[in-house]
Enzyme design. Structure first.
Site, PDB file in Angstrom:
ATOM      1  N   GLU A 296       1.020  -1.390   0.078  1.00  0.00           N
ATOM      2  CA  GLU A 296      -0.208   0.292  -0.012  1.00  0.00           C
ATOM      3  C   GLU A 296       0.723   1.625   0.199  1.00  0.00           C
ATOM      4  O   GLU A 296       0.263   1.981  -0.668  1.00  0.00           O
ATOM      5  CB  GLU A 296      -0.935  -0.051   1.310  1.00  0.00           C
ATOM      6  CG  GLU A 296      -0.300   0.310   2.828  1.00  0.00           C
ATOM      7  CD  GLU A 296       0.506  -0.633   2.986  1.00  0.00           C
ATOM      8  OE1 GLU A 296       0.226  -1.856   2.775  1.00  0.00           O
ATOM      9  OE2 GLU A 296       1.107  -0.650   4.322  1.00  0.00           O
ATOM     10  N   ASP A 338      13.860  25.889 -29.508  1.00  0.00           N
ATOM     11  CA  ASP A 338      13.945  27.702 -29.865  1.00  0.00           C
ATOM     12  C   ASP A 338      15.884  27.198 -30.387  1.00  0.00           C
ATOM     13  O   ASP A 338      16.248  26.560 -29.983  1.00  0.00           O
ATOM     14  CB  ASP A 338      14.031  28.705 -28.931  1.00  0.00           C
ATOM     15  CG  ASP A 338      12.102  29.489 -28.568  1.00  0.00           C
ATOM     16  OD1 ASP A 338      11.701  28.282 -29.476  1.00  0.00           O
ATOM     17  OD2 ASP A 338      11.546  29.443 -27.516  1.00  0.00           O
ATOM     18  N   ASP A 633       8.904  31.495 -24.899  1.00  0.00           N
ATOM     19  CA  ASP A 633       9.591  32.475 -23.644  1.00  0.00           C
ATOM     20  C   ASP A 633       8.167  32.928 -24.101  1.00  0.00           C
ATOM     21  O   ASP A 633       8.151  33.627 -22.957  1.00  0.00           O
ATOM     22  CB  ASP A 633      11.223  32.529 -24.612  1.00  0.00           C
ATOM     23  CG  ASP A 633      11.630  32.978 -26.148  1.00  0.00           C
ATOM     24  OD1 ASP A 633       9.841  32.902 -26.408  1.00  0.00           O
ATOM     25  OD2 ASP A 633      12.121  32.898 -25.816  1.00  0.00           O
ATOM     26  N   ASP A 637       3.972  32.123 -27.016  1.00  0.00           N
ATOM     27  CA  ASP A 637       4.081  30.185 -26.969  1.00  0.00           C
ATOM     28  C   ASP A 637       3.336  29.627 -26.199  1.00  0.00           C
ATOM     29  O   ASP A 637       3.617  28.183 -26.449  1.00  0.00           O
ATOM     30  CB  ASP A 637       5.669  30.399 -26.488  1.00  0.00           C
ATOM     31  CG  ASP A 637       6.698  31.057 -27.774  1.00  0.00           C
ATOM     32  OD1 ASP A 637       6.658  30.747 -28.713  1.00  0.00           O
ATOM     33  OD2 ASP A 637       7.440  31.211 -27.227  1.00  0.00           O
ATOM     34  N   GLU A 702       6.915 -14.102   0.978  1.00  0.00           N
ATOM     35  CA  GLU A 702       6.941 -14.140   2.134  1.00  0.00           C
ATOM     36  C   GLU A 702       5.534 -15.150   2.630  1.00  0.00           C
ATOM     37  O   GLU A 702       5.274 -15.689   3.144  1.00  0.00           O
ATOM     38  CB  GLU A 702       6.667 -12.814   2.545  1.00  0.00           C
ATOM     39  CG  GLU A 702       7.272 -11.903   3.846  1.00  0.00           C
ATOM     40  CD  GLU A 702       7.726 -10.549   3.151  1.00  0.00           C
ATOM     41  OE1 GLU A 702       6.411 -10.089   3.088  1.00  0.00           O
ATOM     42  OE2 GLU A 702       8.406 -10.000   2.882  1.00  0.00           O
ATOM     43  N   ASP A 731      11.298  -3.196   4.038  1.00  0.00           N
ATOM     44  CA  ASP A 731      10.737  -1.987   2.863  1.00  0.00           C
ATOM     45  C   ASP A 731      10.778  -1.050   3.241  1.00  0.00           C
ATOM     46  O   ASP A 731      10.913   0.432   2.405  1.00  0.00           O
ATOM     47  CB  ASP A 731       8.761  -2.288   3.016  1.00  0.00           C
ATOM     48  CG  ASP A 731       8.287  -3.712   2.453  1.00  0.00           C
ATOM     49  OD1 ASP A 731       8.926  -4.850   2.096  1.00  0.00           O
ATOM     50  OD2 ASP A 731       7.058  -3.823   2.447  1.00  0.00           O
TER      51      ASP A 731
END
Ligand code: ATP
Length: 898
Positions: A296, A338, A633, A637, A702, A731
């Site tokens: 989770e 550019d 810029d 744009d 596990e 973990d």
């Protein structure tokens, strides 16, 4: 003193407002007054963008139904009599919460820091001087100045404006820009028509304005309607969404298995042994397994990895505005950049001047030939750059270059500009690609001076001639005007990669105005000469482009410059465009969308394009399935920046509007920075894959141990506290430390990963299942070898302790092999990720405590292992590690990689 919207500031004159606010348009507030007002009115910000407090964040760690389930099982177990288990479980859950809290706290701080980095600033007048301050520090009475592209940070009454227009769509929904001026309006004027006001959250799209702040923060119109502006903190990223879906699916699967284990664990016992102790033990086992094996926490760890990536990017000058950008950057297929300032240095110098009567000069020659002087005077007058008090010109790089050339040729630009002031002006725009201004000559003859892109001037020219630098009188030559001759000259200059500007003039009848709705003043022109401007390519550009090439990323240069100039610069930067590899704006307009899409893979250069064309280029690439990064810029744009998956705004030359529309800001305007950010994005994605693989492999092992244990009719091979402990030491820190793993050697040598590949692509899923199963099997084998069904009392604790130790250490060793997809630990070096090494050593030492500290035995149900037993556990636990490392070597041999 406070002014609120109720006082109808638009219906009062600017002077009245200034007086009411005790401010002054020329000198602004004093710093002290501003600080006092800031205290009184609060910072200029809207609420709602703040994150969680530390306590909230900590409490949230427990607000998880899995933890609730575990608590319930723990209480049941305590009631049945096993209080020590319950206590220990509580402590482990607490430890988990602390790790979870630390992760999320770090992520939240990183997001905060990012927000600060991209916080808007504004030019204000305080203490009579112009200052740049954070927009949050604005306070009523402050005088601010904005120009085309600036975001408006507060509500303000305009004091002075020139050709100002604003986009107020965030406030009014009206998408057309509205005119702004300083005229006082009627009290009844509705919000969208209040042309003398600037509103927080909107932006200036044209012209410039000076205004006095009338309301800040929640008192602004935007604050009143409480509409939130998007901030750096946004929802989960696509990868996080996919992982959280995956977590949910895995959760269901794991729950199913846990229920099966619980039922099987109870049912296999003879009915007369069914008592509350058995049921609570099995319940606790099943729930502990569920807590340990349900990933989770994945989305949270992903946030940490993204935040770490964003910090590394910031250190390399790339500031992401949304965390999702870190992830997307790693999948970029195309970078559209550019030219000026991004691939080149934006350090322009005039390299050559060609005057109409065949005069020509290199700028360093101090050639005072009169016609060349005339060209330079015209270029200095039709120019928005101005010399500073110390004489150095300031303005756009192109215009500064022209003034500098004039100065070098001995022209006193300051006195020239004062002697022949601009009476009227049509400004330069990337669409028009030219600019003109009106002046009066010595004989009071109105003269229009025009400068701009060569073809735009040539198509309007009918003659050539010269301008007298001393009197500004225009002399039109009588020799025939040879259009082709000029075009050829310009082509030669452009083929050297130089930006070529033509300068022209004409006599004009109207004395004081250049009408913007007619082209008349810019037609019938007399060409005075050409100026070729050199802008060196950034030294790091070629290398960055090479990197893109080997990383399978297509690089495209987009420029307003001439095709020849663009091609030459592209070649110098290493783009190697063929003749078919470039397309002009004109051609772009003539091809269909489908044709454009087909030709895109071959095109490296788009020249003479208008900002609007960028949007079409982005869309066409996206239609081809590409993930696009696009730089920009200016105001125009913004649509292309928004459309692109990664809009990249310029930190130095960019406007607020372009930054607002972007995912990322590059602080140094440098192309190589975009490539560096892409590399970091790929590293982050790699690391996310690594810890997802690591966590899931561990979880599978596990589950398998317990599941098979029940299937084989063995006593519980692993106890609840042991399961939770393994989960805590593996973990937590090791998984987190994987986020710090450095780049894989081939990170910029593989193709982009594509739009939305599975996180388990390239055999990762198979590996997770295979190694998880192997790890579980090894551990269970150790258990079976040491457990004698006939002598449960003596052998079960030993067998359990051995399995517990084998499984815990397997995961600690295994993580070392997850660090790289192709390199072994020996090649990487243990300490190259010292955090991971530290986490592993810590885990190992703690595990030894559990084994050999008698005090721990009761809590963890362990016994001390003999040296030979420990050796067996150690040997078994290194097996998965060795399998993975050998697979790497085998794969490399197969692919013949050294
Ligand atoms: P790049 O994409 O390389 O950054 P750009 O798209 O910004 O370039 P513009 O600045 O729009 O290019 O310039 C386009 C053309 O307009 C230039 O090639 C030049 O001929 C002309 N030009 C540029 N600046 C001016 C100016 N200040 N006045 C007149 N003409 C200009």
């Amino acid at each position: 003193m406070s002014l609120t919207i109720e006082e109808k500031v638009w219906a009062r004159t600017a002077e009245d407002i200034l007086a009411g606010l005790k401010s002054n348009a020329e000198t602004g507030l004093t710093s002290k007054e501003a600080a006092d007002r800031l205290r009184q009115y609060g910072a200029n910000e809207l609420p709602g963008s703040t994150g969680h407090s530390a306590i909230q964040l900590f409490v949230m760690q427990f607000a998880d139904w899995m933890v609730a389930l575990l608590a319930a099982a723990g209480i049941i177990s305590a009631l049945v009599g096993d209080i020590s288990d319950t206590l220990l479980i509580a402590m482990i859950v607490f430890g988990n919460a602390i790790i979870g809290f630390a992760q999320e706290w770090k992520a939240e701080k990183a997001v905060d820091a990012l927000r600060k980095l991209s916080e808007p600033h504004i030019e204000v007048i305080r203490d009579g001087a112009v200052r740049k301050i954070a927009a949050t520090e604005l306070t009523p009475g402050d005088i601010f100045r904005v120009r085309a592209g600036s975001a408006i940070p507060a509500d303000a009454r305009i004091v002075q404006a020139a050709e100002a227009e604003a986009d107020e769509s965030p406030l009014t929904g009206e998408s057309l820009a509205v005119e702004k001026n300083d005229r006082t309006l009627a009290e009844t004027t509705a919000l969208p028509d209040r042309s003398c006001m600037l509103f927080c959250g909107t932006a200036l799209t044209n012209g410039h304005a000076t205004a006095v702040v009338t309301a800040t923060g929640t008192h602004t119109e935007l604050g009143r309607i409480a509409r939130m502006i998007a901030t750096a903190q946004s929802g989960p990223t696509p990868l996080q969404q996919r992982l959280s879906r995956l977590s949910k699916q895995l959760a269901l699967l794991v729950l199913g298995i846990c229920i099966a284990i619980f039922v099987a664990g109870v049912v296999r016992e003879p009915f007369d042994r069914w008592n509350s102790r058995l049921i609570s033990e099995m319940l606790l086992t099943a729930v502990s397994l569920a807590v340990a094996a349900i990933p989770e926490g994945l989305p949270a760890i992903v946030t940490v990895a993204l935040a770490l990536g964003s910090q590394r990017m910031a250190a390399r000058n790339a500031i992401v505005r949304r965390l999702s950008a870190v992830e997307t950057l790693g999948s970029v297929d195309v970078i559209c950049s550019d030219k000026t300032g991004t691939l080149t240095q934006n350090r322009m110098t005039v390299a050559e001047i060609i005057a109409a009567d065949n005069g020509s000069a290199r700028t360093d020659s101090h050639d005072n030939e009169t016609s060349v002087r005339g060209v330079l005077v015209a270029a200095s007058l039709c120019n928005d750059a101005r010399p500073d008090p110390d004489g150095t010109p300031t303005g756009t790089a192109t215009e500064v270059a022209l003034l500098t050339a004039a100065i070098r040729n001995g022209i006193a630009i300051e006195s020239v500009q004062t002697q022949w002031p601009k009476l009227s002006e049509r400004p330069f725009s990337s669409d028009r690609k030219r600019m003109s201004s009106l002046h009066l000559s010595e004989s009071h003859q109105p003269i229009v001076l025009v400068k701009g892109a060569v073809e735009r001037i040539l198509e309007r020219a009918t003659s050539h001639g010269s301008l007298c630098a001393e009197t500004l009188e225009l002399r039109v030559a009588t020799t025939p005007f040879d259009h082709q001759h000029w075009a050829d000259h310009a082509a030669v200059l452009a083929s050297r990669g130089q930006r070529v500007l033509a300068v022209a003039a004409r006599k004009w009848a109207v004395r004081d105005t250049l009408q913007s709705d007619t082209d008349d003043a810019e037609s019938g022109l007399t060409i005075l000469g050409l100026l070729a401007i050199h802008d060196p390519v950034r030294p790091e550009a070629a290398d960055a482009i090479r990197q893109c090439h080997s990383a399978g990323i297509h690089t495209v240069m987009i420029t307003g410059d001439h095709q020849e100039t663009a091609r030459a610069v592209a070649a110098e930067a290493g783009l190697k465009p063929t003749v078919d590899g470039s397309m002009s704006g004109q051609e772009l307009e003539s091809v269909t969308d489908q044709e454009l899409q087909n030709r895109l893979p071959d095109i490296q250069v788009f020249a003479r394009v208008a900002p609007e064309h960028k949007l079409r280029i982005v869309k066409a690439w996206q239609a081809n399935g590409a993930v696009v990064a696009m730089t920009g810029d200016g105001v125009n744009d913004a649509p292309a920046l928004k459309q692109a998956e990664i809009g990249v705004a310029m930190g130095i030359t960019g406007t607020d509007v372009s930054r607002e529309a972007s995912e990322m800001i590059i602080a140094d305007d440098n192309f190589a920075t975009i490539v560096a950010a892409v590399e970091e994005g790929r590293v982050v994605y790699d690391n996310i894959r690594k810890f997802v693989a690591y966590l899931l492999t561990a979880n599978i092992s596990e589950i398998l141990v317990l599941f098979l244990g029940v299937v084989f009719g063995l006593p519980l091979p692993l106890l609840p506290v042991q399961i939770l402990w393994i989960n805590l030491v593996t973990d937590g820190l090791p998984a987190l430390a994987l986020g710090f793993e450095a780049a894989e050697q081939d990170v910029m040598r593989r193709k982009p990963r594509g739009r939305e590949p599975s996180i388990f692509s390239d055999g990762l899923g198979r590996m997770v299942i295979a190694i998880g199963t192997f790890m579980g099997a090894c551990s269970l084998a150790v258990f079976i070898m040491n457990y004698e069904p006939g002598a449960t009392e003596e052998t079960l604790p030993i067998a359990r302790t051995m399995l517990f130790t084998t499984l815990a250490l397997s995961q600690l060793f295994y993580v070392l092999s997850v660090r790289s997809n192709s390199r072994t630990l020996w090649e990487l070096g243990l300490w190259s990720n010292y955090r991971l090494a530290g986490a592993i050593i810590l885990g190992f030492v703690l595990q030894m405590f559990i084994l050999y500290l008698p005090a721990c035995h009761k809590w963890f149900h362990t016994v001390s292992l003999t040296p030979s037993q420990l050796l067996v556990a150690l040997a078994a636990s290194t097996l998965p590690y060795f399998v993975v490392e050998s697979t790497k070597l085998w794969k490399r041999r197969k692919a013949a990689i050294p």
